[in-house]
Design a protein around this motif. Structure first.
Motif, PDB file in Angstrom:
ATOM      1  N   MET A 280     -13.234  46.699 -37.630  1.00 21.77           N
ATOM      2  CA  MET A 280     -13.742  45.692 -37.684  1.00 21.77           C
ATOM      3  C   MET A 280     -15.163  45.974 -36.048  1.00 21.77           C
ATOM      4  SD  MET A 280     -12.832  42.937 -39.567  1.00 21.77           S
ATOM      5  CE  MET A 280     -14.061  41.986 -39.620  1.00 21.77           C
ATOM      6  N   CYS A 281     -14.808  46.418 -35.131  1.00 27.47           N
ATOM      7  CA  CYS A 281     -15.940  45.933 -34.234  1.00 27.47           C
ATOM      8  C   CYS A 281     -16.532  47.195 -34.192  1.00 27.47           C
ATOM      9  CB  CYS A 281     -15.469  45.794 -33.117  1.00 27.47           C
ATOM     10  SG  CYS A 281     -14.928  43.682 -32.555  1.00 27.47           S
ATOM     11  N   GLN A 282     -15.954  48.138 -34.298  1.00 28.38           N
ATOM     12  CA  GLN A 282     -15.977  50.372 -34.867  1.00 28.38           C
ATOM     13  C   GLN A 282     -17.290  50.092 -35.700  1.00 28.38           C
ATOM     14  OE1 GLN A 282     -15.917  52.254 -32.172  1.00 28.38           O
ATOM     15  NE2 GLN A 282     -14.102  50.991 -30.769  1.00 28.38           N
ATOM     16  N   ASN A 283     -17.152  49.755 -36.740  1.00 26.39           N
ATOM     17  CA  ASN A 283     -17.992  49.930 -37.298  1.00 26.39           C
ATOM     18  C   ASN A 283     -19.559  48.723 -37.836  1.00 26.39           C
ATOM     19  OD1 ASN A 283     -16.489  51.518 -39.107  1.00 26.39           O
ATOM     20  ND2 ASN A 283     -15.071  49.376 -40.138  1.00 26.39           N
ATOM     21  N   SER A 284     -19.093  48.480 -37.091  1.00 25.60           N
ATOM     22  CA  SER A 284     -20.562  47.216 -37.010  1.00 25.60           C
ATOM     23  C   SER A 284     -21.268  48.215 -35.189  1.00 25.60           C
ATOM     24  CB  SER A 284     -19.773  45.722 -36.426  1.00 25.60           C
ATOM     25  OG  SER A 284     -20.907  44.909 -35.902  1.00 25.60           O
ATOM     26  N   LEU A 285     -20.234  48.537 -34.422  1.00 25.72           N
ATOM     27  CA  LEU A 285     -21.054  49.078 -33.384  1.00 25.72           C
ATOM     28  C   LEU A 285     -21.800  50.363 -34.205  1.00 25.72           C
ATOM     29  CD1 LEU A 285     -21.632  49.534 -30.617  1.00 25.72           C
ATOM     30  CD2 LEU A 285     -20.035  51.145 -30.186  1.00 25.72           C
ATOM     31  N   GLN A 286     -21.431  50.918 -34.548  1.00 32.29           N
ATOM     32  CA  GLN A 286     -22.324  52.103 -35.435  1.00 32.29           C
ATOM     33  C   GLN A 286     -22.932  51.958 -36.330  1.00 32.29           C
ATOM     34  OE1 GLN A 286     -19.334  53.921 -37.799  1.00 32.29           O
ATOM     35  NE2 GLN A 286     -17.736  54.746 -36.343  1.00 32.29           N
ATOM     36  N   ASP A 287     -22.917  50.665 -37.247  1.00 27.11           N
ATOM     37  CA  ASP A 287     -23.942  49.741 -37.725  1.00 27.11           C
ATOM     38  C   ASP A 287     -25.020  50.066 -37.391  1.00 27.11           C
ATOM     39  OD1 ASP A 287     -22.276  50.494 -40.415  1.00 27.11           O
ATOM     40  OD2 ASP A 287     -21.842  48.543 -40.345  1.00 27.11           O
ATOM     41  N   ASN A 288     -25.125  49.448 -35.856  1.00 30.64           N
ATOM     42  CA  ASN A 288     -25.928  48.769 -34.731  1.00 30.64           C
ATOM     43  C   ASN A 288     -26.616  50.054 -34.523  1.00 30.64           C
ATOM     44  OD1 ASN A 288     -25.229  46.629 -35.631  1.00 30.64           O
ATOM     45  ND2 ASN A 288     -24.151  46.429 -33.794  1.00 30.64           N
ATOM     46  N   LEU A 289     -26.062  51.071 -33.751  1.00 32.00           N
ATOM     47  CA  LEU A 289     -26.430  52.741 -33.427  1.00 32.00           C
ATOM     48  C   LEU A 289     -27.169  53.450 -34.736  1.00 32.00           C
ATOM     49  CD1 LEU A 289     -22.682  53.824 -31.815  1.00 32.00           C
ATOM     50  CD2 LEU A 289     -25.293  52.859 -30.357  1.00 32.00           C
ATOM     51  N   MET A 290     -26.510  52.713 -36.041  1.00 31.07           N
ATOM     52  CA  MET A 290     -27.900  53.638 -36.921  1.00 31.07           C
ATOM     53  C   MET A 290     -28.895  52.816 -37.346  1.00 31.07           C
ATOM     54  SD  MET A 290     -28.237  55.750 -38.758  1.00 31.07           S
ATOM     55  CE  MET A 290     -25.858  57.095 -39.079  1.00 31.07           C
ATOM     56  N   VAL A 291     -29.094  51.839 -36.617  1.00 30.07           N
ATOM     57  CA  VAL A 291     -30.329  50.901 -37.003  1.00 30.07           C
ATOM     58  C   VAL A 291     -31.215  51.647 -36.071  1.00 30.07           C
ATOM     59  CG1 VAL A 291     -31.335  49.055 -37.119  1.00 30.07           C
ATOM     60  CG2 VAL A 291     -29.587  49.143 -38.529  1.00 30.07           C
ATOM     61  N   VAL A 292     -30.819  51.685 -34.676  1.00 28.86           N
ATOM     62  CA  VAL A 292     -31.501  51.733 -33.402  1.00 28.86           C
ATOM     63  C   VAL A 292     -31.653  54.163 -33.843  1.00 28.86           C
ATOM     64  CG1 VAL A 292     -31.722  52.769 -30.933  1.00 28.86           C
ATOM     65  CG2 VAL A 292     -30.608  50.263 -31.700  1.00 28.86           C
ATOM     66  N   TYR A 293     -30.837  53.620 -34.191  1.00 32.41           N
ATOM     67  CA  TYR A 293     -31.411  55.745 -34.405  1.00 32.41           C
ATOM     68  C   TYR A 293     -32.760  55.648 -35.577  1.00 32.41           C
ATOM     69  CZ  TYR A 293     -31.498  60.408 -35.928  1.00 32.41           C
ATOM     70  OH  TYR A 293     -31.994  61.541 -36.659  1.00 32.41           O
ATOM     71  N   LEU A 294     -32.454  55.235 -36.806  1.00 32.79           N
ATOM     72  CA  LEU A 294     -33.438  54.982 -37.639  1.00 32.79           C
ATOM     73  C   LEU A 294     -34.676  54.537 -37.389  1.00 32.79           C
ATOM     74  CD1 LEU A 294     -31.469  54.787 -40.994  1.00 32.79           C
ATOM     75  CD2 LEU A 294     -32.267  56.253 -40.459  1.00 32.79           C
ATOM     76  N   SER A 295     -34.821  53.402 -36.562  1.00 35.10           N
ATOM     77  CA  SER A 295     -35.968  53.015 -36.458  1.00 35.10           C
ATOM     78  C   SER A 295     -36.763  53.771 -34.940  1.00 35.10           C
ATOM     79  CB  SER A 295     -35.365  51.421 -35.629  1.00 35.10           C
ATOM     80  OG  SER A 295     -34.851  51.811 -34.220  1.00 35.10           O
ATOM     81  N   THR A 296     -36.349  54.319 -34.203  1.00 38.07           N
ATOM     82  CA  THR A 296     -36.597  55.343 -32.824  1.00 38.07           C
ATOM     83  C   THR A 296     -36.699  56.478 -33.756  1.00 38.07           C
ATOM     84  OG1 THR A 296     -34.939  54.343 -31.919  1.00 38.07           O
ATOM     85  CG2 THR A 296     -36.089  56.958 -30.932  1.00 38.07           C
ATOM     86  N   LEU A 297     -36.474  57.244 -35.116  1.00 31.93           N
ATOM     87  CA  LEU A 297     -36.943  58.411 -35.555  1.00 31.93           C
ATOM     88  C   LEU A 297     -38.240  57.985 -36.298  1.00 31.93           C
ATOM     89  CD1 LEU A 297     -36.184  60.725 -36.719  1.00 31.93           C
ATOM     90  CD2 LEU A 297     -34.911  59.809 -38.449  1.00 31.93           C
ATOM     91  N   SER A 298     -38.189  56.004 -36.695  1.00 30.45           N
ATOM     92  CA  SER A 298     -39.578  56.286 -37.257  1.00 30.45           C
ATOM     93  C   SER A 298     -40.576  55.944 -36.405  1.00 30.45           C
ATOM     94  CB  SER A 298     -39.341  54.696 -37.990  1.00 30.45           C
ATOM     95  OG  SER A 298     -38.315  54.954 -39.295  1.00 30.45           O
ATOM     96  N   ARG A 299     -40.356  55.571 -35.540  1.00 32.34           N
ATOM     97  CA  ARG A 299     -41.630  55.075 -34.514  1.00 32.34           C
ATOM     98  C   ARG A 299     -42.064  56.816 -33.793  1.00 32.34           C
ATOM     99  NH1 ARG A 299     -38.406  51.027 -32.025  1.00 32.34           N
ATOM    100  NH2 ARG A 299     -37.150  52.518 -30.601  1.00 32.34           N
ATOM    101  N   LEU A 300     -40.940  57.838 -33.963  1.00 34.49           N
ATOM    102  CA  LEU A 300     -41.609  59.086 -33.142  1.00 34.49           C
ATOM    103  C   LEU A 300     -42.154  59.555 -35.291  1.00 34.49           C
ATOM    104  CD1 LEU A 300     -41.344  61.062 -32.002  1.00 34.49           C
ATOM    105  CD2 LEU A 300     -39.284  62.095 -32.993  1.00 34.49           C
ATOM    106  N   GLN A 301     -42.092  59.544 -35.780  1.00 39.88           N
ATOM    107  CA  GLN A 301     -42.698  59.811 -36.781  1.00 39.88           C
ATOM    108  C   GLN A 301     -43.697  59.284 -37.173  1.00 39.88           C
ATOM    109  OE1 GLN A 301     -40.363  59.673 -40.362  1.00 39.88           O
ATOM    110  NE2 GLN A 301     -42.136  60.785 -41.990  1.00 39.88           N
ATOM    111  N   VAL A 302     -44.314  58.294 -36.973  1.00 42.54           N
ATOM    112  CA  VAL A 302     -45.710  57.241 -36.602  1.00 42.54           C
ATOM    113  C   VAL A 302     -46.391  58.389 -35.856  1.00 42.54           C
ATOM    114  CG1 VAL A 302     -46.936  55.819 -36.162  1.00 42.54           C
ATOM    115  CG2 VAL A 302     -44.707  55.483 -37.362  1.00 42.54           C
ATOM    116  N   ALA A 303     -45.684  58.026 -34.508  1.00 45.43           N
ATOM    117  CA  ALA A 303     -46.537  58.873 -33.762  1.00 45.43           C
ATOM    118  C   ALA A 303     -47.143  60.390 -33.289  1.00 45.43           C
ATOM    119  CB  ALA A 303     -46.042  59.309 -32.642  1.00 45.43           C
TER     120      ALA A 303
END
Length: 317
Positions: A280-303
């Protein structure tokens, strides 16, 4: 006769007063005390005291639960009336109403239940502010059994080497003293929740550690709060485990009520083995990392889109 509000005058006329509040008590939350003390520390050097509004509600039928407060700017005016020096506190009613509107946007449950003042005793200075809070202009609403706003007096000078917190209500006087405003002390206590106790223990521990180091106390970090709470939880679990083992071994006699409470607490949350909890902790960590990755990718696309738009505008010019 000028209106006077003092504990000495009230004690001298004690035989004339009949308290109409035999069952009312006041319960003050720690955040209220901290806010009052903070306002006193931050007050202007020209001011002697700090005053403000108390917010709360009536609970359990006869308990005034004070859950929040805020400081109200005021001025202390002195004037001479027929050769007699008169002192008054003039508070900002507009500021009080504006802050009240902000507070009600957060919580509609909290209402004006009174006001606070710092000091060691009640004097004639408290007469005018109390009259203001007693009127509808301050948005104080009479509700059973609270028919008068509460005055919370906090002794910031530590007169008796302790932080004295007292609550008062206005006491009606006989017709002969109809112009006299007096106050009657009612029972009060500082009420702390479990979360409040944990926070207070953290602050005390931080201050104790700072004294040992000879440094100024600072607010504990977030990981320190987690560490303190987790350490306390481990100690409680060990105590419960030792108690259950002693009962099973026959060393002590078991308490039926305590056993039921332990069973209720243990059954309130589902149990997981170590492997399931780790997954459960690993899945939660992976979900958080995926959210961080998608948000970073979105900011990069906007730039990138912004740079492309600027390049196209420069080429057209």
């Amino acid at each position: 006769m000028e209106p006077v509000s003092s504990s000495r005058r009230a004690s001298s006329l004690k035989s004339f007063f009949v308290s109409p509040y035999p069952q009312i008590s006041v319960r003050v939350h720690p955040v209220v005390v901290f806010t009052i003390l903070d306002s006193y520390v931050r007050k202007q050097e020209s001011q002697v005291r700090s005053v403000g509004t108390l917010l709360g509600s009536i609970v359990e039928g006869n308990v005034v639960d004070v859950t929040d407060c805020y400081t109200v700017p005021h001025t202390e005016r002195r004037e001479s009336v027929k050769g007699v020096q008169k002192k008054e506190i003039i508070i900002s009613g507009e500021y009080h109403l504006q802050m009240l509107s902000f507070k009600r946007k957060i919580s509609q449950k909290e209402q004006v239940v009174g006001w606070f003042s710092t000091g060691s005793e009640i004097t004639e200075l408290h007469n005018l502010p109390h009259q203001y809070y007693s009127t509808g202009n301050a948005k104080f609403q009479i509700q059973h059994p609270l028919v008068s706003p509460v005055l919370l007096l906090v002794d910031t000078a530590l007169t008796n080497t302790t932080l004295s917190i007292k609550a008062f209500l206005n006491v009606p006087t006989p017709i002969a003293f109809e112009n006299l405003t007096s106050f009657h002390e009612i029972p009060s206590e500082v009420y702390t929740l479990k979360s409040d106790k944990t926070a207070l223990q953290m602050l005390i521990q931080a201050r104790s550690n700072a004294k040992k180091r000879g440094a100024a106390a600072s607010a504990p970090a977030l990981h320190q709060g987690f560490e303190v709470a987790f350490t306390k939880l481990v100690k409680l679990l060990k105590a419960c485990t030792e108690y259950v083992e002693d009962v099973l071994d026959g060393k002590i006699e078991g308490d039926t009520e305590l056993g039921r409470d332990l069973t209720k607490m243990l059954c309130s949350e589902p149990f997981f083995d170590v492997e399931t909890f780790d997954a459960m902790c690993q899945n939660s960590l992976q979900d958080n990392l995926m959210v961080v990755y998608l948000s970073t990718l979105s900011r990069l696309q906007v730039a990138i889109n912004q740079k492309i738009s600027l390049a196209q505008q420069g080429a057209q010019q």
